[in-house]
Each structure stands twice: as structure tokens, then as C-alpha cells.
Write a protein that holds these residues in place. Structure first.
Motif, mmCIF file in Angstrom:
data_model
loop_
_atom_site.group_PDB
_atom_site.id
_atom_site.type_symbol
_atom_site.label_atom_id
_atom_site.label_comp_id
_atom_site.label_asym_id
_atom_site.label_seq_id
_atom_site.Cartn_x
_atom_site.Cartn_y
_atom_site.Cartn_z
ATOM 1 N N LYS A 47 16.516 -5.349 3.244
ATOM 2 C CA LYS A 47 17.021 -6.560 2.837
ATOM 3 C C LYS A 47 16.558 -6.603 1.339
ATOM 4 C CE LYS A 47 17.155 -11.467 4.091
ATOM 5 N NZ LYS A 47 16.636 -12.092 2.831
ATOM 6 N N ILE A 48 15.151 -6.477 1.373
ATOM 7 C CA ILE A 48 14.607 -6.539 -0.149
ATOM 8 C C ILE A 48 15.401 -5.577 -0.967
ATOM 9 C CG2 ILE A 48 12.600 -6.379 -1.546
ATOM 10 C CD1 ILE A 48 11.104 -7.248 0.984
ATOM 11 N N SER A 49 15.459 -4.339 -0.751
ATOM 12 C CA SER A 49 16.028 -3.452 -1.454
ATOM 13 C C SER A 49 17.555 -4.048 -1.806
ATOM 14 C CB SER A 49 16.273 -2.097 -0.502
ATOM 15 O OG SER A 49 17.020 -1.005 -0.942
ATOM 16 N N ALA A 50 18.045 -4.389 -1.065
ATOM 17 C CA ALA A 50 19.603 -4.783 -1.394
ATOM 18 C C ALA A 50 19.712 -6.064 -2.413
ATOM 19 C CB ALA A 50 20.474 -5.323 -0.110
ATOM 20 N N GLU A 51 18.623 -7.147 -2.199
ATOM 21 C CA GLU A 51 18.334 -8.099 -3.111
ATOM 22 C C GLU A 51 17.740 -7.488 -4.699
ATOM 23 O OE1 GLU A 51 15.821 -10.909 -1.144
ATOM 24 O OE2 GLU A 51 17.192 -11.291 0.337
ATOM 25 N N VAL A 52 16.992 -6.467 -4.576
ATOM 26 C CA VAL A 52 16.653 -6.120 -5.796
ATOM 27 C C VAL A 52 17.571 -5.435 -6.760
ATOM 28 C CG1 VAL A 52 14.768 -4.857 -7.147
ATOM 29 C CG2 VAL A 52 14.229 -5.947 -5.105
ATOM 30 N N GLY A 53 18.361 -4.509 -5.846
ATOM 31 C CA GLY A 53 19.307 -3.912 -6.572
ATOM 32 C C GLY A 53 18.702 -2.676 -7.519
ATOM 33 N N ALA A 54 19.469 -2.176 -8.429
ATOM 34 C CA ALA A 54 19.086 -1.176 -9.320
ATOM 35 C C ALA A 54 17.989 -1.835 -10.410
ATOM 36 C CB ALA A 54 20.511 -0.650 -10.157
ATOM 37 N N VAL A 55 17.202 -0.616 -10.939
ATOM 38 C CA VAL A 55 16.249 -0.956 -11.831
ATOM 39 C C VAL A 55 16.340 0.230 -12.873
ATOM 40 C CG1 VAL A 55 13.744 -0.979 -12.577
ATOM 41 C CG2 VAL A 55 14.430 -1.952 -10.221
ATOM 42 N N LYS A 56 16.990 -0.067 -14.153
ATOM 43 C CA LYS A 56 17.469 0.788 -15.016
ATOM 44 C C LYS A 56 16.252 1.288 -15.704
ATOM 45 C CE LYS A 56 21.947 -1.332 -15.970
ATOM 46 N NZ LYS A 56 22.578 -0.146 -15.574
ATOM 47 N N LYS A 57 16.375 2.425 -16.335
ATOM 48 C CA LYS A 57 15.387 3.232 -17.156
ATOM 49 C C LYS A 57 15.531 2.776 -18.677
ATOM 50 C CE LYS A 57 15.581 7.397 -14.409
ATOM 51 N NZ LYS A 57 15.801 8.919 -14.299
ATOM 52 N N MET A 96 -3.221 4.325 -10.982
ATOM 53 C CA MET A 96 -2.606 3.364 -9.928
ATOM 54 C C MET A 96 -1.677 2.824 -10.414
ATOM 55 S SD MET A 96 -4.992 3.625 -7.912
ATOM 56 C CE MET A 96 -4.735 2.080 -6.588
ATOM 57 N N SER A 97 -1.059 2.225 -11.516
ATOM 58 C CA SER A 97 0.274 1.807 -11.888
ATOM 59 C C SER A 97 1.490 2.740 -11.789
ATOM 60 C CB SER A 97 0.094 1.841 -13.661
ATOM 61 O OG SER A 97 -0.819 0.475 -13.786
ATOM 62 N N VAL A 98 1.076 3.974 -11.874
ATOM 63 C CA VAL A 98 2.141 4.925 -11.631
ATOM 64 C C VAL A 98 2.263 5.131 -10.083
ATOM 65 C CG1 VAL A 98 2.786 7.532 -11.407
ATOM 66 C CG2 VAL A 98 1.709 6.435 -13.432
ATOM 67 N N ALA A 99 1.315 5.012 -9.183
ATOM 68 C CA ALA A 99 1.013 4.929 -7.840
ATOM 69 C C ALA A 99 1.967 3.845 -7.492
ATOM 70 C CB ALA A 99 -0.149 4.980 -7.216
ATOM 71 N N LEU A 100 1.651 2.728 -7.625
ATOM 72 C CA LEU A 100 2.492 1.346 -7.393
ATOM 73 C C LEU A 100 3.948 1.462 -7.686
ATOM 74 C CD1 LEU A 100 2.783 -1.477 -6.053
ATOM 75 C CD2 LEU A 100 1.661 -2.238 -8.420
ATOM 76 N N ARG A 101 4.189 2.034 -9.170
ATOM 77 C CA ARG A 101 5.563 1.952 -9.233
ATOM 78 C C ARG A 101 6.379 2.740 -8.143
ATOM 79 N NH1 ARG A 101 6.607 4.973 -14.911
ATOM 80 N NH2 ARG A 101 6.012 6.676 -13.374
ATOM 81 N N THR A 102 5.865 4.119 -8.108
ATOM 82 C CA THR A 102 6.462 5.068 -7.187
ATOM 83 C C THR A 102 6.410 4.358 -5.713
ATOM 84 O OG1 THR A 102 5.279 6.828 -8.688
ATOM 85 C CG2 THR A 102 6.100 7.377 -6.220
ATOM 86 N N ALA A 103 5.501 3.862 -5.086
ATOM 87 C CA ALA A 103 5.490 3.324 -3.707
ATOM 88 C C ALA A 103 6.887 2.032 -3.874
ATOM 89 C CB ALA A 103 4.048 2.521 -3.461
ATOM 90 N N LEU A 104 6.846 1.325 -4.765
ATOM 91 C CA LEU A 104 8.005 0.429 -4.721
ATOM 92 C C LEU A 104 9.436 1.168 -4.776
ATOM 93 C CD1 LEU A 104 6.225 -2.391 -7.078
ATOM 94 C CD2 LEU A 104 6.508 -2.290 -4.608
ATOM 95 N N ARG A 144 11.490 4.146 -16.024
ATOM 96 C CA ARG A 144 11.183 2.824 -15.329
ATOM 97 C C ARG A 144 9.733 2.481 -15.540
ATOM 98 N NH1 ARG A 144 15.150 3.047 -10.000
ATOM 99 N NH2 ARG A 144 14.131 4.921 -9.922
ATOM 100 N N GLY A 145 9.460 1.582 -16.235
ATOM 101 C CA GLY A 145 7.906 1.362 -16.341
ATOM 102 C C GLY A 145 7.498 0.326 -15.152
ATOM 103 N N ILE A 146 6.186 0.256 -15.123
ATOM 104 C CA ILE A 146 5.587 -0.531 -13.983
ATOM 105 C C ILE A 146 5.937 -2.106 -13.917
ATOM 106 C CG2 ILE A 146 3.466 -0.767 -15.347
ATOM 107 C CD1 ILE A 146 3.785 -0.676 -11.484
ATOM 108 N N ASP A 147 5.941 -2.448 -15.118
ATOM 109 C CA ASP A 147 6.259 -4.108 -15.254
ATOM 110 C C ASP A 147 7.687 -4.036 -15.102
ATOM 111 O OD1 ASP A 147 3.665 -4.801 -16.433
ATOM 112 O OD2 ASP A 147 4.327 -4.524 -18.432
ATOM 113 N N ALA A 148 8.600 -3.307 -15.232
ATOM 114 C CA ALA A 148 10.147 -3.701 -15.256
ATOM 115 C C ALA A 148 10.261 -3.560 -13.384
ATOM 116 C CB ALA A 148 10.778 -2.349 -15.641
#
Length: 208
Positions: free
Chosen positions: A13-23, A115-123, A35-39
Motif C-alpha cells: 500500500k505504501i509502495s503504491a502511495e509513494v510511486g516513482a522516485v526519479k534519479k 548508513m545513508s546508502v543502506a537506508l536508501r537501499t532498504a527503502l 536517487r539520493g537519500i534525501d529524495a
């Protein structure tokens, strides 16, 4: 009171709500978009908050490796981690994503980078967030040997200029060609023929 939904329902559900995150971020050094961690965090935050999903990091391992970076071989530290990101749902259930990541820095920022790279990858991977970029397989460019490409160019130029097949054949022979143009694989002869045809007046044109 509405029963809290499990993560098996909330994550897609969250995946559908977030949608695409562009590079939209650009790496100047290596010339690529990313795609940076902040984005990624900004894109996910509202949907996760609305659906009552939180994520907590858990460092499983860390390794500090001396390296050099860049053309000047600047001394630095490569921080290599394996982090677990535990997603907690409103129903009390959890899902953990295990992520390896690495960050290099010549000062004290290597751990934060890793850790920023890890969080970005996890999300990105947990929510399967697309980029909306054109898929590499969406377009196709035919690859042909260079001599075949030159043959096609010669024929196209001759047709564009309104030349007769006999005129094209004569030009081909004048530059060393023998037999049929379409059977020639001599790149130099074909290039000379093409250049001559490109500079020639068309068969339907009159000189001044």
C-alpha cells in the motif's frame, strides 16, 4: 475500532502511495544520475507516517578498511556495513530488511555515508520504488557491420540525389570497387564512394 492492518498489506500500500522516485541527483565525478537519500526518505515519509509504519536501524557488522581514493590517491577509510532495517507495523508485526552498504571518506563521514546508502537501499527495495526511467529494452538500435552501414548510406544518398543505378555503379567502380556494391566489404572504397556521391550534383539538377 478498525483493526490494524499487517505489514503484508501496508508495505505494498505504501509502495503504491509513494510511486516513482526519479534519479534527479547527479554525480559530477562519475557522471551519472542517482536517487539520493534525501529524495528517497522525503518520498517515503508521509506514506509511512500515514499508515503507521516506522523503521528502526540495527547495525549487524561494520568494517573499517584503509584505502586511497581519487586521482591523487587521497588516504581515506572505506566503511563497510551490514545493517538491518526493522519495519514496525501498527498491528505489532515486524519485517526486517538486511542491507550491505559501503561509504568512503577521507575524514569522519564514512560511517554516515554507509548508513545513508543502506537506508536508501532498504527503502527502495522494500517498497520496490520505480524510477519511471525508460527501460533499456524499450528502444532498439540495429547493429550492422560498418561496411553494410556504408552500403546503405551510399544507396540512400544516390536515391536522394536522384541518381540512376548505373551512375552509382560507375562511381563505385571509379573508386576501386569491383562486382556488386552490396557485396563489397572494403571500408575505404565504400567511404570514398560515399564522399564522392555526397559531393556530386544530382541527376535531376542542372549546372550553372
Amino acid at each position: 475500532m478498525t483493526e490494524a492492518q499487517p505489514l503484508s498489506v501496508l508495505l505494498p500500500k505504501i509502495s503504491a502511495e509513494v510511486g516513482a522516485v526519479k534519479k534527479d541527483d547527479y554525480n559530477q565525478g562519475q557522471k551519472f544520475n542517482f536517487r539520493g537519500i534525501d529524495a528517497v526518505v522525503n518520498a517515503c515519509h508521509k506514506a509511512m507516517h500515514t499508515n503507521g509504519v516506522t523503521v528502526v536501524p540495527r547495525l549487524l557488522s561494520v568494517e573499517y578498511v584503509p584505502v586511497t581514493i581519487g586521482r591523487n590517491a587521497t588516504p581515506a577509510t572505506s566503511v563497510r556495513v551490514i545493517a538491518g532495517y526493522v519495519f514496525h507495523g501498527p498491528a505489532g508485526d515486524t519485517v526486517e530488511a538486511l542491507v550491505p552498504a559501503e561509504g568512503n571518506d577521507s575524514a569522519d563521514k564514512g560511517t554516515a555515508k554507509a548508513m545513508s546508502v543502506a537506508l536508501r537501499t532498504a527503502l527502495l527495495q522494500t517498497f520496490m520504488l520505480p524510477t519511471d526511467d525508460v527501460d533499456p529494452d524499450a528502444t532498439y538500435e540495429e547493429q550492422v557491420p560498418i561496411h553494410v552501414g556504408l552500403q546503405r548510406q551510399i544507396i540512400a544518398v544516390a536515391q536522394q540525389k536522384g541518381l540512376q543505378p548505373a551512375d552509382m555503379a560507375a562511381e563505385f567502380k571509379a573508386h576501386g570497387g569491383t562486382g556488386k556494391l552490396t557485396e563489397c566489404d572494403d571500408v575505404f572504397i565504400l567511404k570514398d564512394t560515399l564522399e564522392a556521391l555526397e559531393g556530386a550534383a544530382g541527376g535531376n539538377e542542372s549546372g550553372q
